[in-house]
Design a protein around this motif. Structure first.
Motif, PDB file in Angstrom:
ATOM      1  N   HIS A 225       0.830  -1.209   0.000  1.00 21.34           N
ATOM      2  CA  HIS A 225       0.000   0.000   0.000  1.00 21.34           C
ATOM      3  C   HIS A 225       0.865   1.259   0.000  1.00 21.34           C
ATOM      4  O   HIS A 225       2.065   1.212  -0.237  1.00 21.34           O
ATOM      5  CB  HIS A 225      -0.997  -0.041   1.141  1.00 21.34           C
ATOM      6  N   GLU A 226       0.222   2.403   0.245  1.00 29.91           N
ATOM      7  CA  GLU A 226       0.891   3.683   0.053  1.00 29.91           C
ATOM      8  C   GLU A 226       0.893   4.502   1.339  1.00 29.91           C
ATOM      9  O   GLU A 226       0.178   4.205   2.294  1.00 29.91           O
ATOM     10  CB  GLU A 226       0.216   4.472  -1.076  1.00 29.91           C
ATOM     11  N   ARG A 227       1.729   5.544   1.310  1.00 34.67           N
ATOM     12  CA  ARG A 227       1.807   6.497   2.414  1.00 34.67           C
ATOM     13  C   ARG A 227       1.732   7.909   1.834  1.00 34.67           C
ATOM     14  O   ARG A 227       2.301   8.188   0.780  1.00 34.67           O
ATOM     15  CB  ARG A 227       3.136   6.346   3.175  1.00 34.67           C
ATOM     16  N   ASP A 228       1.057   8.787   2.535  1.00 40.67           N
ATOM     17  CA  ASP A 228       1.054  10.203   2.167  1.00 40.67           C
ATOM     18  C   ASP A 228       2.062  10.926   3.055  1.00 40.67           C
ATOM     19  O   ASP A 228       1.974  10.868   4.280  1.00 40.67           O
ATOM     20  CB  ASP A 228      -0.342  10.814   2.349  1.00 40.67           C
ATOM     21  N   CYS A 229       3.019  11.589   2.425  1.00 39.86           N
ATOM     22  CA  CYS A 229       4.098  12.271   3.146  1.00 39.86           C
ATOM     23  C   CYS A 229       4.156  13.742   2.744  1.00 39.86           C
ATOM     24  O   CYS A 229       5.228  14.323   2.590  1.00 39.86           O
ATOM     25  CB  CYS A 229       5.437  11.600   2.862  1.00 39.86           C
ATOM     26  N   SER A 230       2.998  14.358   2.550  1.00 43.02           N
ATOM     27  CA  SER A 230       2.936  15.702   1.994  1.00 43.02           C
ATOM     28  C   SER A 230       3.311  16.806   2.978  1.00 43.02           C
ATOM     29  O   SER A 230       3.716  17.888   2.554  1.00 43.02           O
ATOM     30  CB  SER A 230       1.527  15.974   1.449  1.00 43.02           C
ATOM     31  N   ILE A 231       3.170  16.571   4.281  1.00 39.86           N
ATOM     32  CA  ILE A 231       3.492  17.606   5.259  1.00 39.86           C
ATOM     33  C   ILE A 231       5.002  17.638   5.442  1.00 39.86           C
ATOM     34  O   ILE A 231       5.579  16.755   6.076  1.00 39.86           O
ATOM     35  CB  ILE A 231       2.785  17.353   6.604  1.00 39.86           C
ATOM     36  N   GLN A 232       5.641  18.664   4.864  1.00 40.83           N
ATOM     37  CA  GLN A 232       7.095  18.721   4.825  1.00 40.83           C
ATOM     38  C   GLN A 232       7.588  20.116   5.159  1.00 40.83           C
ATOM     39  O   GLN A 232       6.917  21.103   4.913  1.00 40.83           O
ATOM     40  CB  GLN A 232       7.604  18.338   3.424  1.00 40.83           C
ATOM     41  N   ARG A 233       8.801  20.174   5.711  1.00 41.41           N
ATOM     42  CA  ARG A 233       9.530  21.434   5.857  1.00 41.41           C
ATOM     43  C   ARG A 233      10.957  21.184   5.377  1.00 41.41           C
ATOM     44  O   ARG A 233      11.526  20.127   5.562  1.00 41.41           O
ATOM     45  CB  ARG A 233       9.492  21.956   7.294  1.00 41.41           C
ATOM     46  N   ARG A 234      11.514  22.178   4.685  1.00 46.48           N
ATOM     47  CA  ARG A 234      12.845  22.043   4.095  1.00 46.48           C
ATOM     48  C   ARG A 234      12.932  20.810   3.204  1.00 46.48           C
ATOM     49  O   ARG A 234      13.948  20.134   3.140  1.00 46.48           O
ATOM     50  CB  ARG A 234      13.921  21.981   5.173  1.00 46.48           C
ATOM     51  N   HIS A 235      11.823  20.481   2.547  1.00 46.31           N
ATOM     52  CA  HIS A 235      11.735  19.314   1.660  1.00 46.31           C
ATOM     53  C   HIS A 235      11.971  18.010   2.400  1.00 46.31           C
ATOM     54  O   HIS A 235      12.313  16.992   1.804  1.00 46.31           O
ATOM     55  CB  HIS A 235      12.717  19.445   0.490  1.00 46.31           C
ATOM     56  N   GLN A 236      11.783  18.019   3.698  1.00 44.46           N
ATOM     57  CA  GLN A 236      11.927  16.807   4.495  1.00 44.46           C
ATOM     58  C   GLN A 236      10.612  16.540   5.207  1.00 44.46           C
ATOM     59  O   GLN A 236       9.968  17.454   5.716  1.00 44.46           O
ATOM     60  CB  GLN A 236      13.062  16.959   5.513  1.00 44.46           C
ATOM     61  N   LYS A 237      10.208  15.280   5.238  1.00 46.39           N
ATOM     62  CA  LYS A 237       8.904  14.900   5.781  1.00 46.39           C
ATOM     63  C   LYS A 237       8.837  15.140   7.288  1.00 46.39           C
ATOM     64  O   LYS A 237       9.807  14.931   8.004  1.00 46.39           O
ATOM     65  CB  LYS A 237       8.649  13.422   5.468  1.00 46.39           C
ATOM     66  N   VAL A 238       7.657  15.565   7.734  1.00 46.75           N
ATOM     67  CA  VAL A 238       7.417  15.810   9.151  1.00 46.75           C
ATOM     68  C   VAL A 238       6.285  14.925   9.668  1.00 46.75           C
ATOM     69  O   VAL A 238       6.345  14.398  10.769  1.00 46.75           O
ATOM     70  CB  VAL A 238       7.077  17.290   9.403  1.00 46.75           C
ATOM     71  N   VAL A 239       5.240  14.774   8.855  1.00 50.55           N
ATOM     72  CA  VAL A 239       4.087  13.938   9.202  1.00 50.55           C
ATOM     73  C   VAL A 239       3.847  12.968   8.055  1.00 50.55           C
ATOM     74  O   VAL A 239       3.867  13.362   6.885  1.00 50.55           O
ATOM     75  CB  VAL A 239       2.817  14.792   9.435  1.00 50.55           C
ATOM     76  N   GLU A 240       3.637  11.702   8.385  1.00 52.56           N
ATOM     77  CA  GLU A 240       3.352  10.687   7.365  1.00 52.56           C
ATOM     78  C   GLU A 240       2.152   9.860   7.819  1.00 52.56           C
ATOM     79  O   GLU A 240       1.947   9.674   9.024  1.00 52.56           O
ATOM     80  CB  GLU A 240       4.555   9.760   7.152  1.00 52.56           C
ATOM     81  N   GLU A 241       1.394   9.382   6.852  1.00 47.96           N
ATOM     82  CA  GLU A 241       0.242   8.561   7.212  1.00 47.96           C
ATOM     83  C   GLU A 241      -0.026   7.511   6.143  1.00 47.96           C
ATOM     84  O   GLU A 241       0.371   7.651   4.990  1.00 47.96           O
ATOM     85  CB  GLU A 241      -0.992   9.421   7.442  1.00 47.96           C
ATOM     86  N   ALA A 242      -0.706   6.450   6.569  1.00 48.13           N
ATOM     87  CA  ALA A 242      -1.071   5.369   5.668  1.00 48.13           C
ATOM     88  C   ALA A 242      -2.437   4.830   6.082  1.00 48.13           C
ATOM     89  O   ALA A 242      -2.711   4.692   7.272  1.00 48.13           O
ATOM     90  CB  ALA A 242      -0.026   4.249   5.724  1.00 48.13           C
ATOM     91  N   PRO A 243      -3.287   4.549   5.091  1.00 44.81           N
ATOM     92  CA  PRO A 243      -3.107   4.818   3.666  1.00 44.81           C
ATOM     93  C   PRO A 243      -3.278   6.308   3.370  1.00 44.81           C
ATOM     94  O   PRO A 243      -3.678   7.080   4.241  1.00 44.81           O
ATOM     95  CB  PRO A 243      -4.224   3.998   3.023  1.00 44.81           C
ATOM     96  N   ALA A 244      -2.962   6.708   2.134  1.00 48.62           N
ATOM     97  CA  ALA A 244      -3.109   8.109   1.747  1.00 48.62           C
ATOM     98  C   ALA A 244      -4.587   8.469   1.684  1.00 48.62           C
ATOM     99  O   ALA A 244      -5.370   7.769   1.035  1.00 48.62           O
ATOM    100  CB  ALA A 244      -2.451   8.353   0.391  1.00 48.62           C
ATOM    101  N   PRO A 245      -5.016   9.539   2.354  1.00 50.06           N
ATOM    102  CA  PRO A 245      -6.440   9.907   2.353  1.00 50.06           C
ATOM    103  C   PRO A 245      -6.943  10.227   0.944  1.00 50.06           C
ATOM    104  O   PRO A 245      -6.246  10.862   0.151  1.00 50.06           O
ATOM    105  CB  PRO A 245      -6.483  11.159   3.237  1.00 50.06           C
ATOM    106  N   GLY A 246      -8.149   9.755   0.656  1.00 46.62           N
ATOM    107  CA  GLY A 246      -8.825  10.153  -0.573  1.00 46.62           C
ATOM    108  C   GLY A 246      -8.476   9.376  -1.816  1.00 46.62           C
ATOM    109  O   GLY A 246      -9.034   9.647  -2.883  1.00 46.62           O
ATOM    110  N   LEU A 247      -7.570   8.408  -1.755  1.00 43.53           N
ATOM    111  CA  LEU A 247      -7.227   7.640  -2.949  1.00 43.53           C
ATOM    112  C   LEU A 247      -8.283   6.577  -3.213  1.00 43.53           C
ATOM    113  O   LEU A 247      -8.699   5.857  -2.306  1.00 43.53           O
ATOM    114  CB  LEU A 247      -5.860   6.962  -2.785  1.00 43.53           C
ATOM    115  N   SER A 248      -8.687   6.471  -4.455  1.00 44.29           N
ATOM    116  CA  SER A 248      -9.617   5.418  -4.833  1.00 44.29           C
ATOM    117  C   SER A 248      -8.877   4.089  -4.892  1.00 44.29           C
ATOM    118  O   SER A 248      -7.648   4.045  -5.019  1.00 44.29           O
ATOM    119  CB  SER A 248     -10.234   5.717  -6.198  1.00 44.29           C
ATOM    120  N   ALA A 249      -9.615   3.006  -4.809  1.00 48.54           N
ATOM    121  CA  ALA A 249      -9.002   1.683  -4.906  1.00 48.54           C
ATOM    122  C   ALA A 249      -8.312   1.506  -6.249  1.00 48.54           C
ATOM    123  O   ALA A 249      -7.246   0.888  -6.344  1.00 48.54           O
ATOM    124  CB  ALA A 249     -10.061   0.604  -4.696  1.00 48.54           C
ATOM    125  N   GLU A 250      -8.912   2.096  -7.294  1.00 49.50           N
ATOM    126  CA  GLU A 250      -8.334   1.966  -8.643  1.00 49.50           C
ATOM    127  C   GLU A 250      -7.002   2.699  -8.737  1.00 49.50           C
ATOM    128  O   GLU A 250      -6.028   2.177  -9.286  1.00 49.50           O
ATOM    129  CB  GLU A 250      -9.332   2.520  -9.665  1.00 49.50           C
TER     130      GLU A 250
END
Length: 649
Positions: A225-250
């Motif tokens: 499966h996948e992880r959403d790592c969009s919350i970043q500072r200085r191009h480095q991840k700060v908050v990560e979550e799984a699965p990524a919110p809002g992704l369709s199964a397809e």
């Protein structure tokens, strides 16, 4: 058969690997620098080997020293963790040549995907969509300038051989390119031993979504499966979550299958992560492949119920993957935050020093802490400033979010700056709760997430004074504990009891009269129906107020007055680090904003610029110097205001 594992890393990942190794019955061997000789990962290992030095180049990046450590300790396998040499093909080959099992992909796969430039060329050949940019061998400034013009500004410079935000710079205009390229190359060389760079069009408002892949030597490959790592500072991840919110199964399936295809194309073995930029239309673009275990792997473990380090060790030993694609579960939601020693109010400037206070959240269902420090440990300026990762799992995203907020409320850090209050604000923000995520999240909500420091109210100082008195050790002047002279209560015969304290918190000093109705109950102060966390460490008091722990010391007003006259015009080191560039000379006149000194700390470069127009009258440092926080670097004398001629009409 593996019975001894050498962990070629440090910090929380070394401790994490040890935990699984012990569960599998393996003996663990830690390596460390001179600076890390008393670090937690060293204390927890069965054996330890000193690599010497302090900087990564003198310790954790020395391939020959790591091989010798493995051989000397009797280890049959080497786990590189993440960072340092984890994506270094030469290290993988050196392990193989020494008869050691490298817990990671073969060197050929690291060569193919460990280099971002090579990976992009491979993906382009395979038809995977790429972000426009340049990833060739020519590393001249003119080549990058032409590529930037073709892609269109803003552009992103990235280290070809690394990740984690090191050697990464956003360039907004052509005039910024030369300095940004030189700085990024220095950072990349210091962190990864490779200064090669690539350039990409900087995609606005993308989501950072990555796929966890795993492959064995029998040709099997899966995605977890996948992880959403969009919350970043200085191009480095700060908050990560799984699965990524809002992704369709397809969409999840399409991205997962693309990631597996990429892994199979290079004969990949072990754990890897394929990273994509995902836009609002559902289109995704290949960014890079990290040929190692990721910092954020715990959220994947939480939603799948699998131990990915155990998977790594089994696959490295030649065993097949334990599950097929159809057997991999996806249960609930998990969120992870990275706890850093840094100052968000100063553009996330890394912090170093001693952890005078460190207390982690209580254990429980859906709660996990991966840390590499303990109270009393020193945080060095030479390495990444991450202290720990806090992970919460829940049946749904909101349950996980609220559980993680509760964990953050229990976490205590004192003695140096941390991003703990900032993390609380991120998790509590309505936009985060609504899963409105992209890589510009922090900048867009900066007013809320990074508010300017507010003056502490009189109520705080009064409560702090009471807390100080209640927590202070008895200053008894009598052997009789019942004597009035043994009490520290401001007793005055014939007059009312009164005691005034001079306290300092952050940059503010106040004369405070304590409240008289606050009660001490264990580690908390009860006042007006509310509870305030309270911890005393020697001459330091830590009091919870406004969602964060405030550090207080007692001030002698007479001594403070004597020291009030400090030298003017000096620019000091904001943290411990090393000087990599001195850009001015004595006698040189500079404008406000002129670059004076470049300081390297925590594997990142920090520019010190002139706060006003002036003349450099003295230099307190030279390139290559190791400097401590507060050391005078530059003496800058302000230039007189230019006289204005009167215009007579």
């Amino acid at each position: 058969m593996i019975d001894t594992l050498l962990i070629a890393n440090r910090g929380e990942i070394a401790c994490r690997i040890m935990r699984t190794a012990r569960e599998l019955g393996l003996r663990t061997v830690a390596v460390h620098s001179d600076t890390d000789r008393n670090a937690r990962h060293v204390r927890e290992a069965d054996a330890a080997v000193n690599l010497g030095g302090a900087k990564p180049a003198d310790s954790y990046l020395r391939i020959e020293a790591l091989i010798a450590a493995a051989q000397h300790s009797g280890a049959q396998a080497v786990h590189p963790g993440y960072g340092f040499l984890s994506e270094n093909a030469d290290f993988a080959r050196a392990c193989e040549q020494a008869g050691l099992l490298f817990v990671g992909p073969p060197a050929s796969a690291i060569d193919a995907m460990g280099s971002k430039s090579a990976a992009k060329a491979l993906m382009q050949h395979a038809g995977v969509p790429l972000v426009p940019g340049y990833h060739g061998d020519d590393q001249q400034l003119d080549t990058f300038a032409r590529a930037a013009e073709a892609a269109g500004y803003p552009v992103l410079l990235k280290a070809s051989a690394g990740g984690g935000g090191k050697g990464m710079k956003v360039v907004e205009a052509p005039a910024e390119l030369a300095d940004a390229l030189a700085s990024a190359q220095r950072e990349a060389k210091a962190s990864f031993g490779d200064a090669r760079m690539l350039l990409e069009k900087y995609v606005l408002q993308p989501r950072h979504v990555e796929i966890q892949v795993f492959a064995d030597s029998q040709g099997n490959a899966v995605y977890l499966h996948e992880r959403d790592c969009s919350i970043q500072r200085r191009h480095q991840k700060v908050v990560e979550e799984a699965p990524a919110p809002g992704l369709s199964a397809e969409l999840r399936q399409r991205m997962g299958e693309a990631a597996v295809k990429a892994a199979q194309a290079i004969g990949y073995v072990g754990a890897g992560t394929v990273e994509f930029l995902l836009d609002a239309r559902g289109d995704f673009f290949f960014m890079e492949m990290n040929t190692r275990l990721q910092v954020e792997h715990p959220v994947t473990e939480a939603i799948t119920g699998q131990d990915l380090v155990a998977w790594q060790l089994r696959v490295a030993a030649g065993q097949p993957l334990p599950l097929t694609q159809a057997q991999i579960p996806l249960h609930g939601h998990a969120i992870e935050v990275r706890l850093y020693a840094e100052d968000p109010e100063q553009d996330f400037l890394p912090a170093s020093g001693t952890l005078t206070l460190y207390r982690e959240p209580a254990a429980g269902p859906g709660r996990r802490v991966d840390s590499g420090v303990s109270e009393g440990d020193s945080v060095s300026p030479f390495y990444d400033p991450m202290l720990a990762k806090l992970i919460a799992w829940g049946e749904d995203r909101e349950t996980a979010r609220l559980r993680l907020l509760a964990m953050l409320d229990e976490q205590m850090i004192g003695g140096l700056r941390s991003n703990l209050p900032f993390l609380k604000r991120v998790l509590a923000h309505p936009a985060f709760a609504a899963a409105e995520l992209d890589t510009g999240f922090i900048a867009r909500h900066a007013d809320t997430l990074l508010p300017p420091p507010a003056e502490l109210p009189a109520a705080f100082w009064a409560l702090a004074a009471r807390a100080w008195l209640l927590s202070e050790a008895s200053t008894a002047r009598s052997d009789d504990p019942h004597s009035p002279w043994a009490a520290n209560n401001g007793l005055r015969l014939g007059l009312s009891s009164a005691q005034t304290l001079h306290l300092r918190c952050e940059q503010e000093t106040r004369r405070a009269l304590p409240v008289d109705d606050a009660l001490l109950q264990g580690d908390q102060l009860l006042w007006q129906g509310q509870r305030y966390p309270l911890q005393r460490r020697g001459e330091r008091l830590f009091l919870g107020w406004g969602g964060q722990l405030r550090e207080l010391t007692r001030v002698d007003p007479i001594s403070a007055a004597q020291q009030a006259q400090a030298p003017q015009g000096g620019l000091t080191a904001p943290m411990n680090g090393s000087i990599v560039r001195v850009a001015v000379r004595v006698g040189e006149q500079v404008e406000a904003g002129t670059l004076l000194v470049v300081l390297e700390a925590m594997k990142m470069e920090h520019s010190i610029r002139a706060p006003y127009a002036g003349e450099v009258i003295a230099l307190g440092c030279a390139e290559g110097d190791l400097v401590e926080e507060g050391r005078l670097l530059i003496e800058l004398q302000a230039l007189p205001e230019p006289k204005r001629e009167e215009i007579l009409e």
